[in-house]
Design a protein around this motif. Structure first.
Motif, PDB file in Angstrom:
ATOM      1  N   HIS A  48      26.345  30.954 -25.524  1.00 53.70           N
ATOM      2  CA  HIS A  48      24.979  31.487 -25.531  1.00 53.70           C
ATOM      3  C   HIS A  48      24.960  32.999 -25.664  1.00 53.70           C
ATOM      4  N   ARG A  49      25.932  33.639 -25.013  1.00 51.19           N
ATOM      5  CA  ARG A  49      25.980  35.105 -25.084  1.00 51.19           C
ATOM      6  C   ARG A  49      26.280  35.566 -26.512  1.00 51.19           C
ATOM      7  N   VAL A  50      27.236  34.879 -27.163  1.00 47.78           N
ATOM      8  CA  VAL A  50      27.578  35.243 -28.553  1.00 47.78           C
ATOM      9  C   VAL A  50      26.379  34.990 -29.466  1.00 47.78           C
ATOM     10  N   TRP A  51      25.734  33.840 -29.260  1.00 53.76           N
ATOM     11  CA  TRP A  51      24.580  33.501 -30.100  1.00 53.76           C
ATOM     12  C   TRP A  51      23.447  34.509 -29.894  1.00 53.76           C
ATOM     13  N   SER A  52      23.235  34.909 -28.644  1.00 61.63           N
ATOM     14  CA  SER A  52      22.182  35.902 -28.362  1.00 61.63           C
ATOM     15  C   SER A  52      22.499  37.234 -29.041  1.00 61.63           C
ATOM     16  N   LEU A  53      23.786  37.576 -29.047  1.00 59.96           N
ATOM     17  CA  LEU A  53      24.179  38.823 -29.714  1.00 59.96           C
ATOM     18  C   LEU A  53      23.918  38.714 -31.218  1.00 59.96           C
ATOM     19  N   CYS A  54      24.286  37.541 -31.799  1.00 64.29           N
ATOM     20  CA  CYS A  54      24.096  37.352 -33.247  1.00 64.29           C
ATOM     21  C   CYS A  54      22.617  37.427 -33.624  1.00 64.29           C
ATOM     22  N   CYS A  55      21.744  36.953 -32.727  1.00 68.58           N
ATOM     23  CA  CYS A  55      20.298  36.947 -33.024  1.00 68.58           C
ATOM     24  C   CYS A  55      19.613  38.219 -32.528  1.00 68.58           C
ATOM     25  N   SER A  56      20.397  39.113 -31.951  1.00 63.93           N
ATOM     26  CA  SER A  56      19.796  40.242 -31.251  1.00 63.93           C
ATOM     27  C   SER A  56      19.026  41.200 -32.163  1.00 63.93           C
ATOM     28  N   LYS A 111      18.378  44.205 -31.249  1.00 60.36           N
ATOM     29  CA  LYS A 111      19.063  45.500 -31.158  1.00 60.36           C
ATOM     30  C   LYS A 111      20.225  45.565 -32.140  1.00 60.36           C
ATOM     31  N   LEU A 112      20.927  44.428 -32.332  1.00 58.09           N
ATOM     32  CA  LEU A 112      22.029  44.404 -33.300  1.00 58.09           C
ATOM     33  C   LEU A 112      21.478  44.681 -34.709  1.00 58.09           C
ATOM     34  N   ALA A 113      20.309  44.095 -35.010  1.00 54.61           N
ATOM     35  CA  ALA A 113      19.679  44.324 -36.324  1.00 54.61           C
ATOM     36  C   ALA A 113      19.381  45.810 -36.507  1.00 54.61           C
ATOM     37  N   ILE A 114      18.852  46.438 -35.455  1.00 53.77           N
ATOM     38  CA  ILE A 114      18.518  47.869 -35.547  1.00 53.77           C
ATOM     39  C   ILE A 114      19.790  48.699 -35.720  1.00 53.77           C
ATOM     40  N   VAL A 115      20.838  48.349 -34.968  1.00 50.82           N
ATOM     41  CA  VAL A 115      22.100  49.098 -35.068  1.00 50.82           C
ATOM     42  C   VAL A 115      22.688  48.955 -36.475  1.00 50.82           C
ATOM     43  N   LEU A 116      22.712  47.714 -36.996  1.00 52.13           N
ATOM     44  CA  LEU A 116      23.289  47.499 -38.327  1.00 52.13           C
ATOM     45  C   LEU A 116      22.475  48.216 -39.406  1.00 52.13           C
ATOM     46  N   ALA A 117      21.139  48.105 -39.315  1.00 48.72           N
ATOM     47  CA  ALA A 117      20.277  48.771 -40.302  1.00 48.72           C
ATOM     48  C   ALA A 117      20.470  50.289 -40.228  1.00 48.72           C
ATOM     49  N   THR A 118      20.580  50.815 -39.012  1.00 50.53           N
ATOM     50  CA  THR A 118      20.773  52.259 -38.849  1.00 50.53           C
ATOM     51  C   THR A 118      22.118  52.693 -39.428  1.00 50.53           C
ATOM     52  N   CYS A 119      23.179  51.937 -39.098  1.00 52.47           N
ATOM     53  CA  CYS A 119      24.516  52.308 -39.598  1.00 52.47           C
ATOM     54  C   CYS A 119      24.554  52.239 -41.130  1.00 52.47           C
ATOM     55  N   ALA A 120      23.979  51.169 -41.704  1.00 51.37           N
ATOM     56  CA  ALA A 120      23.973  51.038 -43.173  1.00 51.37           C
ATOM     57  C   ALA A 120      23.197  52.190 -43.800  1.00 51.37           C
ATOM     58  N   THR A 121      22.055  52.532 -43.171  1.00 46.94           N
ATOM     59  CA  THR A 121      21.226  53.629 -43.697  1.00 46.94           C
ATOM     60  C   THR A 121      21.992  54.950 -43.647  1.00 46.94           C
ATOM     61  N   CYS A 173      20.901  34.268 -38.509  1.00 45.08           N
ATOM     62  CA  CYS A 173      20.944  33.763 -37.126  1.00 45.08           C
ATOM     63  C   CYS A 173      19.540  33.786 -36.512  1.00 45.08           C
ATOM     64  N   CYS A 174      18.799  34.870 -36.780  1.00 45.83           N
ATOM     65  CA  CYS A 174      17.430  34.981 -36.248  1.00 45.83           C
ATOM     66  C   CYS A 174      16.553  33.859 -36.796  1.00 45.83           C
ATOM     67  N   VAL A 175      16.726  33.573 -38.103  1.00 40.96           N
ATOM     68  CA  VAL A 175      15.909  32.525 -38.732  1.00 40.96           C
ATOM     69  C   VAL A 175      16.250  31.167 -38.129  1.00 40.96           C
ATOM     70  N   ILE A 176      17.559  30.908 -37.918  1.00 45.20           N
ATOM     71  CA  ILE A 176      17.965  29.632 -37.317  1.00 45.20           C
ATOM     72  C   ILE A 176      17.386  29.518 -35.906  1.00 45.20           C
ATOM     73  N   ASP A 177      17.483  30.608 -35.145  1.00 47.89           N
ATOM     74  CA  ASP A 177      16.951  30.621 -33.782  1.00 47.89           C
ATOM     75  C   ASP A 177      15.441  30.374 -33.775  1.00 47.89           C
ATOM     76  N   TRP A 178      14.779  30.958 -34.780  1.00 46.63           N
ATOM     77  CA  TRP A 178      13.325  30.763 -34.900  1.00 46.63           C
ATOM     78  C   TRP A 178      13.020  29.302 -35.225  1.00 46.63           C
ATOM     79  N   LEU A 179      13.801  28.717 -36.122  1.00 50.61           N
ATOM     80  CA  LEU A 179      13.569  27.322 -36.510  1.00 50.61           C
ATOM     81  C   LEU A 179      13.761  26.384 -35.314  1.00 50.61           C
ATOM     82  N   VAL A 180      14.764  26.730 -34.477  1.00 53.82           N
ATOM     83  CA  VAL A 180      15.021  25.907 -33.289  1.00 53.82           C
ATOM     84  C   VAL A 180      13.812  25.949 -32.337  1.00 53.82           C
TER      85      VAL A 180
END
Lengths: 266, 261
Positions: B9-17, B19-29, B88-95
């Motif tokens: 659950h912790r790994v899945w929460s991180l994948c859907c996080s 904050k992770l999306a913001i960090v990745l988008a910021t780093c890519a930018t 992961c977010c989309v899958i979590d949303w579908l669930v």
């Protein structure tokens, strides 16, 4: 027809100048009649500018958004429309004055250019071009409004002026502007991508304009998420709005004027 | 068992996080902002990026100038990770769709982004780009990978009202085993497209060959197997934007406030 265009352009400019001056007077003297007159002037200017745009569209047979005169004229129209939208929805009076300043600045620069409508080259003769450019400028206009709200939020937080709307309202308008700007900019990239595919054979260009437009999309996409994180709400979001608008300015003007790209401004 | 479940659950929460999306988008930018500064000064390195697929560019050109190009694979990887985070977010949303159906617009945008990232990766791994290919009128050219043959049947100028030639129209036919698949009159913004193939006549001219004046057309021939998927992604994104705008105003009218994480 040409004569009428000039009347409409100068009439709209005069109305916008009057509106900005009246808003400034409103800040000083705080009379309801002043902001009401200012708002009426913006409405008048916007009506004249819309008539001019419609007239030029009718004359050309296509929405004229091809050269520097036309894009600046259209962008200033988008800024005025955004200002009116926010004013009619939230009644913030002169709080969105920065957007009107941008509108005036663009308009003043338009007055120095030749208003002749250039012939439409075949590559631009597609509805995708019109949709791409209109959604792009509409998005930029909302990002400008978000910047304005961000600056006012910081001023209000540190100075606490009764002249400005309350923090909660500024934050709300800021978030709405970022969201609407992001939606419109997403549509701009969608139309641009489809157009690039049929024109060049690929939907993403590694040209610096393409790269920075994608960065801008990622940045504002991140902002749409950041509003759900407590640490980034309020002040953080206001700062992000200011940084975002710096990216917008570089993507629109910096790249268009200073660098060689596939979206030249001149 | 309980430990495994909580770990999962912790790994899945991180994948859907978020904050992770913001960090990745910021780093890519940030990565691309810094790297793209190098682009205008090095056109010999970055110019061919649009002329070839990314895989070929990384192997043929970027490998020669790693000091200038290192940021491209890193930024691409970060965007790919952002795409996976989005999935992961989309899958979590579908669930949890029963409770979260009001966010359909937002998740359609997420799905569209993921599909576009996949399409980009697919096209840039096994597609190809060939610009400036001269094809003479009547000449047949085999186009990989479907084994189809393209024939340039005719080239004619399109003139404006004043008689000035504005562009060239090319009649292109596509055959498979002598069976006509498609015949298209191409011009600006009207290419020949077929199963990921896109043929765009860029220019035309005439040359004397064997005492005969022969007309040719310079073709851009690209193959992007992910183009269809990218179109599905853009449609999902476009519909998502419209739905998200509608639901935004609906939420505002009911006084719904953004969730606080």
């Amino acid at each position: 027809m040409i004569e009428l265009q000039y009347w409409l352009i100068y009439g709209a400019f005069a109305a916008y100048v009057a509106a900005v001056l009246l808003y400034l007077c409103h800040f000083r003297f705080r009379h309801d009649s002043l902001w009401r007159s200012a708002f009426a002037m913006v409405l008048l200017g916007f009506t004249l500018q819309t008539l001019c745009l419609a007239l030029r569209w009718f004359i050309a047979g296509f929405l004229p958004i091809t050269n520097l005169f036309n894009t600046q004229f259209f962008f200033s129209w988008c800024l005025a429309a955004t200002y009116l939208y926010v004013e009619l929805r939230y009644r913030i009076h002169g709080a969105g004055l920065f957007v009107m300043f941008c509108c005036l600045l663009l308009f003043a620069s338009v007055l120095t250019r030749d208003p002749a409508i250039p012939m439409l080259i075949p590559a631009l003769d597609t509805p995708l071009f019109t949709l791409h450019v209109t959604t792009s400028f509409a998005g930029y206009a909302f990002f400008a409004m978000a910047f304005s709200m961000g600056v006012l939020y910081l001023v209000q937080r540190w100075v606490g002026s009764s002249l400005l709307p309350e923090l909660r309202l500024l934050r709300k308008i800021n978030e709405e502007s970022v969201f609407l700007g992001f939606c419109l900019f997403t549509l701009c990239l969608i139309f641009g991508g489809i157009w690039a595919y049929v024109a060049w054979g690929y939907y993403f260009s590694w040209n610096i304009k393409g790269v920075w437009s994608s960065l801008l999309w990622l940045f504002y996409g991140g902002m749409c998420h950041a509003k759900f994180v407590r640490r980034w709400q309020g002040t953080g979001y206001a700062i992000l709005s200011i940084v975002g608008f710096a990216l917008v300015l570089f993507t629109y003007i910096g790249i268009g004027v200073l660098l060689s790209s596939n979206h030249p401004l001149t | 068992m309980t430990t495994n479940l909580s770990w999962y659950h912790r790994v899945w929460s991180l994948c859907c996080s978020l904050k992770l999306a913001i960090v990745l988008a910021t780093c890519a930018t940030l990565m691309a902002v810094g790297g793209s500064v190098l682009m205008p000064a090095n056109p010999q390195v970055f110019g061919p990026l649009d002329e070839m697929i990314l895989k070929d560019w990384l192997m043929e050109i970027a490998a020669q100038s790693p000091a200038l190009t290192w940021w491209v694979p890193i930024a691409s990887l970060l965007v790919l990770l952002l795409g996976l985070n989005t999935l992961c977010c989309v899958i979590d949303w579908l669930v949890h769709i029963r409770a979260r159906w009001r966010k359909s617009g937002e998740y359609l945008i997420h799905s569209g982004f993921f599909l576009i990232v996949c399409a980009f990766l697919w096209g840039n791994l096994i597609g190809y780009r060939a610009g400036g290919q001269p094809v003479f009128v009547g000449q047949a050219v085999e186009l990989p990978p479907h084994g189809v043959v393209m024939v340039l049947e005719d080239v004619r100028p399109i003139a404006a009202a004043g008689g000035r030639v504005m562009e060239m129209s090319n009649t292109l036919a596509l055959y498979h085993d002598d069976r006509l698949l498609k015949r298209v009159e191409t011009r600006a913004n009207h290419p020949l497209t077929w199963k990921g193939l896109v043929v765009i006549p860029a220019d035309a001219g005439q040359v004397r060959m064997g005492g005969q004046l022969r007309t040719y057309s310079l073709m851009t021939i690209n193959y992007d197997p992910g183009a269809g998927l990218a179109l599905v992604g853009t449609i999902a994104m476009g519909v998502g934007v419209v739905v998200a705008m509608f639901s935004f105003y609906r939420k505002r009218s009911t006084g719904d406030h953004p969730d606080i994480e």
